[in-house]
Structures are given as C-alpha cells and as structure tokens.
Scaffold this active site. Structure first.
Site, short mmCIF file in Angstrom:
data_model
loop_
_atom_site.label_atom_id
_atom_site.label_comp_id
_atom_site.label_asym_id
_atom_site.label_seq_id
_atom_site.Cartn_x
_atom_site.Cartn_y
_atom_site.Cartn_z
N LYS A 56 0.86 -1.19 0.00
CA LYS A 56 0.00 0.00 0.00
C LYS A 56 0.89 1.23 0.00
O LYS A 56 1.77 1.38 0.86
CB LYS A 56 -0.91 -0.01 1.22
CG LYS A 56 -1.72 1.26 1.34
CD LYS A 56 -2.78 1.14 2.40
CE LYS A 56 -3.50 2.45 2.58
NZ LYS A 56 -4.52 2.37 3.61
N LYS A 109 -2.30 -1.36 -3.75
CA LYS A 109 -3.16 -0.18 -3.68
C LYS A 109 -2.33 1.09 -3.77
O LYS A 109 -1.30 1.14 -3.09
CB LYS A 109 -3.90 -0.22 -2.35
CG LYS A 109 -4.77 0.94 -2.08
CD LYS A 109 -5.40 0.79 -0.74
CE LYS A 109 -6.13 2.06 -0.43
NZ LYS A 109 -6.47 2.17 0.95
N1 LIG Z 1 -6.36 2.83 6.36
C1 LIG Z 1 -7.35 3.53 5.77
C2 LIG Z 1 -7.66 3.28 4.35
N2 LIG Z 1 -8.26 2.14 3.91
C3 LIG Z 1 -8.52 2.31 2.57
C4 LIG Z 1 -8.06 3.58 2.19
C5 LIG Z 1 -8.15 4.24 0.85
C6 LIG Z 1 -9.27 3.84 0.00
C7 LIG Z 1 -9.62 4.79 -1.08
O1 LIG Z 1 -8.97 5.84 -1.30
O2 LIG Z 1 -10.58 4.49 -1.78
C8 LIG Z 1 -7.50 4.17 3.31
C9 LIG Z 1 -6.95 5.55 3.29
C10 LIG Z 1 -5.62 5.84 3.81
O3 LIG Z 1 -4.76 4.96 3.94
O4 LIG Z 1 -5.40 7.01 4.14
#
Ligand SMILES: NCc1[nH]cc(CCC(=O)O)c1CC(=O)O
Length: 336
Positions: A205, A259
């Site tokens: 991520k 992601k």
């Molecule tokens: N841990 C939180 C999380 N879980 C999924 C997303 C992002 C999902 C999206 O942008 O659609 C995020 C945001 C972040 O890490 O700040």
C-alpha cells in the site's frame, strides 16, 4: 532478460487484424475476461437510520446508515457481487488518541457486520483493520510525540480484529502497513477459535495522493496531521513491494492487495508472477473521482471507462478488484 516471444510470420502472410474483424472472433481470442465474480464493493457506513449522505468528492457514492447498508448488501447479492467491504464514518466525539472505539464490540463496523450477515449470510464481508476512522489524529496507528508507533498499534488492532471477527466478519483486511501485524492477527484469531477468518492484506500500500476522497468520506481528512510516509510505501519503489508481500504471505495472509490500482498495475503483475497467490487491487477513491468527474463533464463515457479499467486490472494479473463502481459494473456485465 530474454524476450518471451519470437515473432512468427510476417506481413502479408500474417495479418494481425484478421482475428479482430468480427465480434465473435474478438470474443474468441480474448485473453482475459472480467466477471461479476471479480468484484468487491467498498461501502461507507454512518450512524443513524434511514439516512444517506452523498460523498461530495465521489459523485454517485453515498454513506449509508446501517439499515440502508443492509439494502445495499441485498442489492449486491442480487447482482451476484461476492463481497462487500465496510468503511465507517465515526462520530468525531468517539475519536480519541488511543482509538479505543476501534475495539468496541458495538461500534458502527460491528453493527454493520452483524446486520449484513443476518440479512444475507452468504455474502462475503470484508473489513479494514486500521485505526484511522477511530483515531483523533487520523493516522492508521497510535501516535506518540509525532511518531506512529508500530508494536503498540498492532496490539490495538489485534483487539479490533477480534471484535470484528466475533461480529461475523469473513475477511479481515489490514490497511495500516504496520510491520508484523499479519502474524499477530493470525495467532490471535487462531487462539480465539477464528481459524476460518481470512486475511486479505493490504500488502503493498503506497503513500498515495489518490486517497483524499476516501478520507473525506470517512471524515479523517481534516483530522490527519502530516502524511503517512513513515508507514505506507514510497511510490518510487517496486522491489520493496515484493518484500512486503513476501512477509505478509509468510505471516499467514490468504490474499494480498496492491493499492492504489491503475498507476500500480506493474506491481500487480510482479506480485502475481512471483508469488502466484490470490492477488487483488483497489481502484481507490481518487481513481473513481477522476473518472467520474471526467464522465460527468461528458469528456469520458462512464460505462466504457469503468469496464475498460477493470479489464486492465484483470489483464495485469488481478484475481479481483475493489471498486466503487462494482454495482454499475455488475449491472453492465449482466446486461441489467
Ligand atoms: N487505512 C485507511 C484506508 N483504507 C482504505 C483507504 C483508501 C481507499 C480509497 O482511497 O478508496 C484508506 C486511506 C488511507 O490509507 O489514508
């Protein structure tokens, strides 16, 4: 690296356009196929009943109270979508610096899980494990003196993972990027008799700028101090993603995720080729917002770009995709 293909044949004996001439032939030579079975639908939930609140930066996406969320779950079931991922907008008054609401067995996420599993036992329920919706700082972990603590955060998330599993969650999806959390969850789950609960790890991520509309939707955008670069990955890196994925598999992840999605499909391909495990990607909020905004201006055609982008995820090696366009895609794929 040696090339995988030697080109056989030459024009005019070979004409590449021959196979593309008609629809039946194009269908016959298609290498990958998108199906409803590939979709996971992320849904935002909020307190209250009978209420829905549009997410301004994500046209077409609403936050739903639990009763309306249950209707959404039924809609997903009727369309054949295999799984839904729950994301809560937690009341600001419940956000604290120790994020204790995360492991309240009656928190919004647990209530949504129970309601969904009661109404539609056969649908897969996926839940994020991370502290940001519950943390006054908007960070995924516990913050002390400006540092995002690793091991202390994992301890809190273990408690979160347990209450979510107790409520009936099928797939825990840690999105926090702390080290060692997959192993810690697996051990705690097995000890508590939850050996069937699956773990879909957000393994690679990235500290991406594509998450803003999501943070807007769960109300963490204003709260977030600083950025997430000390735990989420640098978009410049690819080998590091392989190490992350390798660790998570070794610690017990059943499925791994990359992601964001489209700008990171090279990572998906490497992960799928190297590990061959069930591999997913998240078409995140900023990607959705980008495509929707252009479509709303008439600059892109929504149905077409949605299905094209999802097909590209499949081509890159994804076994499935988390997308806010899941319902639209399912309808299109089923001709409804
Ligand atoms: N841990 C939180 C999380 N879980 C999924 C997303 C992002 C999902 C999206 O942008 O659609 C995020 C945001 C972040 O890490 O700040």
């Amino acid at each position: 690296m040696s090339p995988r293909f030697t080109t056989l044949g030459a024009y005019p004996t070979t004409r590449m356009r021959r196979n593309r001439r008609s629809d039946w032939s194009r269908r016959l030579v298609a290498e990958t196929r998108l199906s409803v079975d590939d979709l996971i639908w992320p849904v935002f939930v909020q307190d209250g009943s009978g209420s829905r609140t549009p997410v301004g930066s994500m046209p077409g996406v609403d936050r739903l109270s639990v009763d309306l969320f249950v209707e959404a779950v039924k809609q997903a079931r009727d369309l054949g979508i295999p799984a839904i991922a729950i994301f809560p907008e937690v009341d600001a008054a419940r956000k604290t610096s120790d994020a204790r609401e995360a492991y309240n067995p009656d928190n919004l996420v647990c209530r949504a899980i129970r309601a969904a599993k009661k109404a539609v036992p056969g649908i897969g329920i996926v839940c994020d494990v991370a502290l940001d919706p519950f943390n006054a700082d908007g960070h995924d972990g516990i913050v002390r003196d400006g540092e995002i603590l690793n091991d202390e955060s994992v301890e809190v998330m273990v408690r979160q993972a347990l209450v979510q599993s107790e409520a009936g969650c099928d797939v825990l999806s840690p999105s926090d990027m702390m080290d060692g959390r997959i192993g810690a969850f697996r051990k705690a789950l097995d000890r508590a008799g939850h050996q069937h609960v699956q773990i879909m790890s957000y393994a690679a991520k990235y500290a991406s700028s594509f998450y803003n509309p999501f943070r807007d939707a769960i109300g963490s955008l204003g709260a977030l101090k600083g950025d997430k670069k000390t735990y989420q990955m640098d978009p410049a890196n690819s080998d590091e993603a392989m190490r992350e994925v390798g660790h998570d598999i070794a610690e017990g992840a059943d499925m791994v995720m990359v992601k964001p999605g489209l700008p990171y499909l090279d990572i998906v391909r490497r992960v799928k080729d190297a590990f061959g495990v069930p591999t997913y990607a998240y078409q995140v909020s900023g990607e959705y917002a980008m495509l929707r905004a252009a479509a709303d201006h008439g600059w892109l055609v929504w149905d077409k770009v949605l299905l094209e982008t999802l097909a590209c995820f499949k081509r890159a090696g994804c076994d499935g995709i988390l997308t806010y366009g899941a319902v639209d895609a399912a309808r299109l794929l089923r001709g409804k």
